[in-house]
Design a protein around this motif. Sequence first.
Motif, PDB file in Angstrom:
ATOM      1  N   VAL B  28       0.910  -1.142  -0.086  1.00 40.02           N
ATOM      2  CA  VAL B  28      -0.050   0.261  -0.008  1.00 40.02           C
ATOM      3  C   VAL B  28       0.918   1.146   0.165  1.00 40.02           C
ATOM      4  O   VAL B  28       0.755   2.120  -0.622  1.00 40.02           O
ATOM      5  N   THR B  29       1.933   1.214   0.788  1.00 38.52           N
ATOM      6  CA  THR B  29       2.609   2.479   1.068  1.00 38.52           C
ATOM      7  C   THR B  29       3.703   2.725   0.188  1.00 38.52           C
ATOM      8  O   THR B  29       4.047   3.712  -0.249  1.00 38.52           O
ATOM      9  N   VAL B  32       3.034   5.019  -3.051  1.00 42.03           N
ATOM     10  CA  VAL B  32       3.009   6.372  -2.380  1.00 42.03           C
ATOM     11  C   VAL B  32       4.529   7.060  -1.963  1.00 42.03           C
ATOM     12  O   VAL B  32       4.672   8.298  -2.508  1.00 42.03           O
ATOM     13  N   ILE B  33       5.221   6.043  -1.415  1.00 44.69           N
ATOM     14  CA  ILE B  33       6.681   6.776  -1.023  1.00 44.69           C
ATOM     15  C   ILE B  33       7.567   6.884  -2.528  1.00 44.69           C
ATOM     16  O   ILE B  33       8.008   8.057  -2.515  1.00 44.69           O
ATOM     17  N   ARG B  36       6.143  10.122  -3.885  1.00 43.29           N
ATOM     18  CA  ARG B  36       6.567  11.177  -3.385  1.00 43.29           C
ATOM     19  C   ARG B  36       8.083  11.746  -3.621  1.00 43.29           C
ATOM     20  O   ARG B  36       8.564  12.896  -3.563  1.00 43.29           O
ATOM     21  N   GLU B  40       9.435  15.021  -5.112  1.00 42.29           N
ATOM     22  CA  GLU B  40      10.238  15.763  -4.395  1.00 42.29           C
ATOM     23  C   GLU B  40      11.510  16.364  -5.248  1.00 42.29           C
ATOM     24  O   GLU B  40      12.020  17.198  -5.024  1.00 42.29           O
ATOM     25  N   ASP B 113      18.417  13.917   1.318  1.00 40.68           N
ATOM     26  CA  ASP B 113      18.630  12.854   2.377  1.00 40.68           C
ATOM     27  C   ASP B 113      19.534  13.047   3.178  1.00 40.68           C
ATOM     28  O   ASP B 113      20.734  13.156   2.759  1.00 40.68           O
TER      29      ASP B 113
ATOM     30  N   LEU C  82       6.834   2.874   7.520  1.00 43.95           N
ATOM     31  CA  LEU C  82       6.131   3.036   6.446  1.00 43.95           C
ATOM     32  C   LEU C  82       4.939   4.079   6.373  1.00 43.95           C
ATOM     33  O   LEU C  82       5.104   4.706   5.247  1.00 43.95           O
ATOM     34  N   PHE C  83       4.179   4.170   7.250  1.00 37.99           N
ATOM     35  CA  PHE C  83       3.009   4.960   6.969  1.00 37.99           C
ATOM     36  C   PHE C  83       3.558   6.227   7.079  1.00 37.99           C
ATOM     37  O   PHE C  83       3.169   7.271   6.544  1.00 37.99           O
ATOM     38  N   GLN C  85       6.763   7.383   6.375  1.00 40.32           N
ATOM     39  CA  GLN C  85       7.301   7.711   5.101  1.00 40.32           C
ATOM     40  C   GLN C  85       6.325   8.232   3.909  1.00 40.32           C
ATOM     41  O   GLN C  85       6.723   9.019   3.214  1.00 40.32           O
ATOM     42  N   ALA C  86       5.243   7.579   4.013  1.00 39.51           N
ATOM     43  CA  ALA C  86       4.407   7.775   2.865  1.00 39.51           C
ATOM     44  C   ALA C  86       3.560   8.985   2.994  1.00 39.51           C
ATOM     45  O   ALA C  86       3.060   9.685   2.278  1.00 39.51           O
ATOM     46  N   TYR C  87       2.854   8.976   4.455  1.00 41.54           N
ATOM     47  CA  TYR C  87       2.009  10.273   4.624  1.00 41.54           C
ATOM     48  C   TYR C  87       2.320  11.331   5.497  1.00 41.54           C
ATOM     49  O   TYR C  87       1.681  12.417   5.586  1.00 41.54           O
ATOM     50  N   LYS C  93      11.542  12.242   7.935  1.00 41.96           N
ATOM     51  CA  LYS C  93      12.776  12.841   7.692  1.00 41.96           C
ATOM     52  C   LYS C  93      13.233  13.275   9.409  1.00 41.96           C
ATOM     53  O   LYS C  93      14.586  13.002   9.520  1.00 41.96           O
TER      54      LYS C  93
END
Lengths: 196, 185, 217
Positions: B28-29, B32-33, B36, B40, B113, C82-83, C85-87, C93
């Motif tokens: 799921v994630t 999205v990551i 993003r 970015e 990063d 994970l959540f 990082q995603a949202y 960070k």
Amino acid sequence: MTYVGIIITFVFINNFILTQFLGLCPFIGVSRQMEPAVGMGFAVIFVMSLASLITWMIYTWILIPLGIAYLQTITFILVIAALVQLVEMTIQKTAPPLYKALGIYLPLITTNCAVLGIALIAVRSNYNAMESFVAGFSAGVGFMLALVLMASIREKLDTEWVPKPFRGVPIAFVTAGLMALAFMAFDKALLRNLIG
Amino acid sequence: MKGIVVTGAKLFLICAIAASVLGFVNAVTEPVIRQRKIRELKEALESLIPEGEVGKLVKVENNDVVKGYYPVKKDGKLFAYILDLRGNGYGGELKILAGFKGNGEIVNVKLMDNEETPGLGKKAEKPEYMKKFIGTGGTKPVPVRKDMLSRKDADAVTGASITFMGIANALAEGSEFAKKLGGKS
Amino acid sequence: MIEHFTKGLFKENPIFIIVLGLCPTLAVSTQVVNALGMGAGVIFVLLGSNFFVSLLRNFIPEKIRIPSYIVIIASFVTMVDLFMQAYAPTLSKNLGVFVQLIVVNCIILGRAEAFAKNHTVSESVLDALGMGIGFTLGLLLISLIREVLGAGTITLFPFGNFDGVIRIPVIYNAPIRVIGLATGALLVIGYLKGFFDWMAIRKKKREIEKRVSAVKV
């Protein structure tokens, strides 16, 4: 990054306990006397060097090729727990005197955040196998250095008068804070000599 | 014997369930990551030199600091470069994107990063932090030591000298690299 | 039953009284927003781990309980990571490696071992909530002291025209920077712990005095 750079960084400049607060629980817990501090120090150096090397191998050769890098945390902590157990059994069988000295500290190391910390940081910093090993070793040495220094201060503190509410843990924190202040000197002084 | 098998099976079951749940969460994630990160990077590249048009990444081999560069065009002519730089910080590697003119002058810098300490080294992520580097590298040298900074700037890097040095040295190297590219793509 | 919740808030406040789970908390206590994020992460992991450890307390054999607990805890930590990082990329960070290090936070394994493994699910959930919120409050206090004195700001979430940073006049122009550095964290927690110990000693003294006077009467 050169090996010397890694060693200086993790032993002094980026000391795990005094600048990153990793491994603070055993630092406060076993720094009351010198002998256990030395024992714990050696045990941590041993486990940290091995753990950072082995977790690097597992990450690079298993997790990345299989595309399951997200299982990093869970694998690393299990590897460290298993490694600590294995080291404990091996030492017990092969070197009883060493086991006598380190034995009781080994089980405590699994939950030492410094061990998982160095494994994760080595991977995140894109170190190679040797660099990871050196980073683990130096972070362990840095841990021991801080622990031994602290133990020698606390042994002296025992004979000094300390306000009652500050006895034990609070004064240990204040002492650690002052040590951290002293360690900040490494930052500037070393850099000026090393880099320019 | 039977006890060990049952115990082992139970531990295996727990691990298997945990792994599959995490696999699902990751499925799921992960997109999205990833999106993003792409967004970015794109935003960072565009914000570095807003007036130019960023070209495709050219990879650089055998260089510890410069990992690659993006040529930037303005009105069809080569205008500047954005370099993908690596520096050494407290917590390991620093990923830096920096725009340079052909004469090595720094146009803009962005710290990507990093594993720096929150509130100390991490301050370098803020745009104000990079102001002290902008405009250097061409006629003025890149400030690589704290005594090359104004009093106020030097105060602001206290407690995070390594981060400052890491960024500064990477930028100085990048400036040299841009000079070598010298306006050619 | 409610005391399982309330005891974590102050009486056994995880940071000050038990002094557990320090490692991952101090490094992120430079800004209030980080403390809130870390607190949310720890509450989530603590809830998940206490719930499942308690639910599976008759299923998990004694011998393999620690590895099982570690697997459960690490799974929840990975989910949080994970959540985030995603949202919540900025937060992720800021907290960096310290999110993953929640795994070795002594509070979580400690609660599983000391409480959840021999209490019912609902009691364990209340315990987790209390401990988690207590932890967050403690961390919040440290980060508030450190950020206000060390930087003269209070960083919260940005919304609308508000950039999320409250600047405190006077201190903002001349902050005591050392409080924001590593030294400051250790000194702040040392003095706070001393303060709480002093309160505990005073309370005990009063109780003894009360008992003594009761005996006299």
